[in-house]
Each structure stands twice: as structure tokens, then as C-alpha cells.
Design a protein around this motif. Structure first.
Motif, short mmCIF file in Angstrom:
data_model
loop_
_atom_site.label_atom_id
_atom_site.label_comp_id
_atom_site.label_asym_id
_atom_site.label_seq_id
_atom_site.Cartn_x
_atom_site.Cartn_y
_atom_site.Cartn_z
N ALA A 37 -60.16 55.30 -48.35
CA ALA A 37 -61.23 55.83 -47.77
C ALA A 37 -61.14 57.33 -47.97
CB ALA A 37 -61.29 55.20 -46.54
N ALA A 38 -59.99 57.83 -47.62
CA ALA A 38 -59.66 59.40 -47.62
C ALA A 38 -60.04 59.99 -49.15
CB ALA A 38 -58.31 59.67 -46.97
N SER A 39 -59.70 59.01 -50.05
CA SER A 39 -59.85 59.52 -51.30
C SER A 39 -61.47 59.74 -51.81
CB SER A 39 -59.23 58.62 -52.33
OG SER A 39 -60.20 57.51 -52.46
N GLY A 40 -62.06 59.28 -50.85
CA GLY A 40 -63.91 59.38 -51.13
C GLY A 40 -64.36 57.93 -51.78
N TYR A 41 -63.67 56.96 -52.01
CA TYR A 41 -63.92 55.74 -52.45
C TYR A 41 -65.06 55.17 -51.90
CZ TYR A 41 -63.72 51.38 -55.08
OH TYR A 41 -63.91 50.11 -55.95
N ALA A 42 -66.32 55.22 -52.03
CA ALA A 42 -67.44 54.65 -51.20
C ALA A 42 -67.19 53.14 -50.78
CB ALA A 42 -68.78 55.00 -51.88
N SER A 43 -66.80 52.34 -51.44
CA SER A 43 -66.61 51.09 -50.96
C SER A 43 -65.30 50.90 -49.93
CB SER A 43 -66.15 50.24 -52.09
OG SER A 43 -67.10 49.95 -53.18
N ALA A 44 -64.34 51.66 -50.08
CA ALA A 44 -63.35 51.78 -49.06
C ALA A 44 -63.86 52.39 -47.73
CB ALA A 44 -62.28 52.52 -49.73
N VAL A 45 -64.56 53.37 -47.82
CA VAL A 45 -65.26 54.12 -46.60
C VAL A 45 -65.95 53.05 -45.91
CG1 VAL A 45 -66.68 56.06 -45.87
CG2 VAL A 45 -65.11 56.79 -47.83
N PHE A 46 -66.81 52.47 -46.44
CA PHE A 46 -67.59 51.68 -45.81
C PHE A 46 -66.60 50.27 -45.09
CE2 PHE A 46 -69.74 47.58 -45.33
CZ PHE A 46 -70.69 47.62 -44.63
N GLY A 47 -65.85 49.93 -46.09
CA GLY A 47 -64.82 48.99 -45.32
C GLY A 47 -64.09 49.46 -43.91
N TYR A 48 -63.58 50.36 -44.36
CA TYR A 48 -63.02 51.03 -43.41
C TYR A 48 -63.57 51.39 -42.10
CZ TYR A 48 -59.99 54.57 -40.87
OH TYR A 48 -59.06 55.52 -39.69
N ALA A 49 -64.87 52.21 -42.39
CA ALA A 49 -65.63 52.57 -41.14
C ALA A 49 -66.28 51.19 -40.41
CB ALA A 49 -66.96 53.33 -41.92
N ASP A 79 -77.70 57.60 -51.12
CA ASP A 79 -79.35 57.30 -51.52
C ASP A 79 -79.29 55.99 -52.09
OD1 ASP A 79 -82.12 57.66 -51.39
OD2 ASP A 79 -82.19 58.67 -53.24
N GLY A 80 -78.49 55.01 -51.70
CA GLY A 80 -78.77 53.75 -52.34
C GLY A 80 -77.57 53.52 -53.63
N GLY A 81 -76.92 54.51 -53.82
CA GLY A 81 -76.03 54.21 -55.10
C GLY A 81 -75.08 53.15 -54.88
N GLY A 82 -74.71 52.15 -55.85
CA GLY A 82 -74.04 51.26 -55.54
C GLY A 82 -74.26 50.11 -54.62
N ASN A 83 -75.49 50.24 -54.13
CA ASN A 83 -76.09 49.27 -53.19
C ASN A 83 -75.40 49.19 -52.02
OD1 ASN A 83 -78.19 47.41 -52.98
ND2 ASN A 83 -76.92 45.74 -53.09
N VAL A 84 -74.62 50.11 -51.50
CA VAL A 84 -73.92 50.43 -50.45
C VAL A 84 -75.09 50.51 -49.33
CG1 VAL A 84 -73.22 52.82 -50.28
CG2 VAL A 84 -71.76 51.01 -49.29
N LEU A 121 -68.01 61.60 -52.09
CA LEU A 121 -67.99 59.75 -52.15
C LEU A 121 -68.13 59.71 -53.76
CD1 LEU A 121 -70.04 59.39 -49.08
CD2 LEU A 121 -67.73 58.99 -49.39
N SER A 122 -67.56 58.70 -54.29
CA SER A 122 -67.76 58.05 -55.34
C SER A 122 -67.55 56.67 -55.48
CB SER A 122 -66.95 58.71 -56.39
OG SER A 122 -66.98 58.21 -57.81
N PHE A 123 -67.84 55.87 -56.56
CA PHE A 123 -67.72 54.51 -56.69
C PHE A 123 -66.60 54.32 -57.75
CE2 PHE A 123 -72.00 54.47 -54.60
CZ PHE A 123 -71.60 53.48 -53.69
N PHE A 124 -66.16 55.51 -58.31
CA PHE A 124 -65.25 55.51 -59.39
C PHE A 124 -65.70 54.43 -60.26
CE2 PHE A 124 -63.30 57.31 -55.71
CZ PHE A 124 -62.83 58.56 -56.14
N PRO A 125 -66.81 54.67 -61.05
CA PRO A 125 -67.14 53.71 -62.07
C PRO A 125 -66.18 53.76 -63.51
CG PRO A 125 -68.61 55.76 -62.27
CD PRO A 125 -67.61 55.90 -60.95
N ASP A 126 -66.16 52.69 -63.76
CA ASP A 126 -65.39 52.67 -65.05
C ASP A 126 -65.96 53.42 -66.39
OD1 ASP A 126 -63.82 50.62 -63.97
OD2 ASP A 126 -64.76 48.87 -64.70
#
Length: 130
Positions: A37-49, A79-84, A121-126
């Protein structure tokens, strides 16, 4: 997975965290979830939060609805990126209900501070290619 996590790759941090859950190593799970989450990984931020926004958080996290609101509100900028955004729109109002007016203001300030002191924030796409 562990080597990639230790070398700072956020999706690997979450992958490694998941392996810690399977081993019932909750302390390590929390550590890697927070690092991702601290790295800016959006999925992790959501989970942690989401975890810390609960009155009785899962996995041994400490309840912190102010921080939860701050992190979740930062995700709205995607703005909706990654469906988060759909997940944030479900969870954020529930967290907000738990906050007093003063706590809400504190959360908004914390959101600004977090954004200024953490990677974007990023989704770190492949990436494709060699």
C-alpha cells in the motif's frame, strides 16, 4: 515471490502476503500488505484501507477509520481505472458514517499528506516486450 517482494515489486508484495495468509502468518501478511500500500499499489491501498476501516478489522489490523477514509478517497482520483472505483464507492460511505466532522477533516488532510509523501497510485500493469 519473496525475492521480488523484497526487491520492491508491489504486485509481488501482495502475492507474497497472500502466501503468508495461507501459512497463518498474519504478522507477515500485515507487513507486506502495508508495504505494498505504501508503494502506491492501488489494489493494496484498497485492501489495506478496507481492513483498517472496519470496527473489528480482519487479520489483526488496528482499526483506523480516519486513515481508511484518507486512503480510499485518494483512490477516487483514479477515475475508475482498474475497476477499483466500484469497490471504493461501496466501502467509502460505510467508513464515512463512522467519522465525526472533525475526524472527516483530519482524514482529508491525511489524504493530502499521504499523496505528497508516497509514490503515485498505480496498478503496476504488466509490460510487454523483452
Amino acid at each position: 515471490m519473496k525475492a521480488a517482494a523484497e526487491n520492491g515489486y508491489p504486485p509481488a508484495m501482495m502475492g507474497f502476503a497472500a502466501t503468508r495468509i495461507e501459512k497463518a502468518d498474519l504478522s507477515s501478511f500485515r507487513k507486506w500488505n502495508e508495504k505494498a500500500a505504501a508503494s502506491g499499489y492501488a489494489s493494496a491501498v484498497f485492501g489495506y484501507a478496507s481492513y483498517i476501516g472496519e470496527a473489528e478489522p480482519k487479520y489483526g489490523f488496528q482499526s483506523d477509520p480516519v486513515k481508511s477514509y484518507a486512503l480510499l478517497s485518494n483512490l477516487l482520483e483514479l477515475d475508475g481505472g482498474g475497476n477499483v472505483i466500484n469497490n471504493v464507492n461501496d466501502v467509502l460511505p460505510e467508513v464515512e458514517k463512522k467519522l465525526s466532522k472533525e475526524q472527516l477533516e483530519k482524514a482529508k488532510e491525511l489524504a493530502k499528506t499521504w499523496k505528497a509523501t508516497h509514490p503515485p497510485l498505480s496498478f503496476f500493469p504488466d509490460k510487454l516486450g523483452y
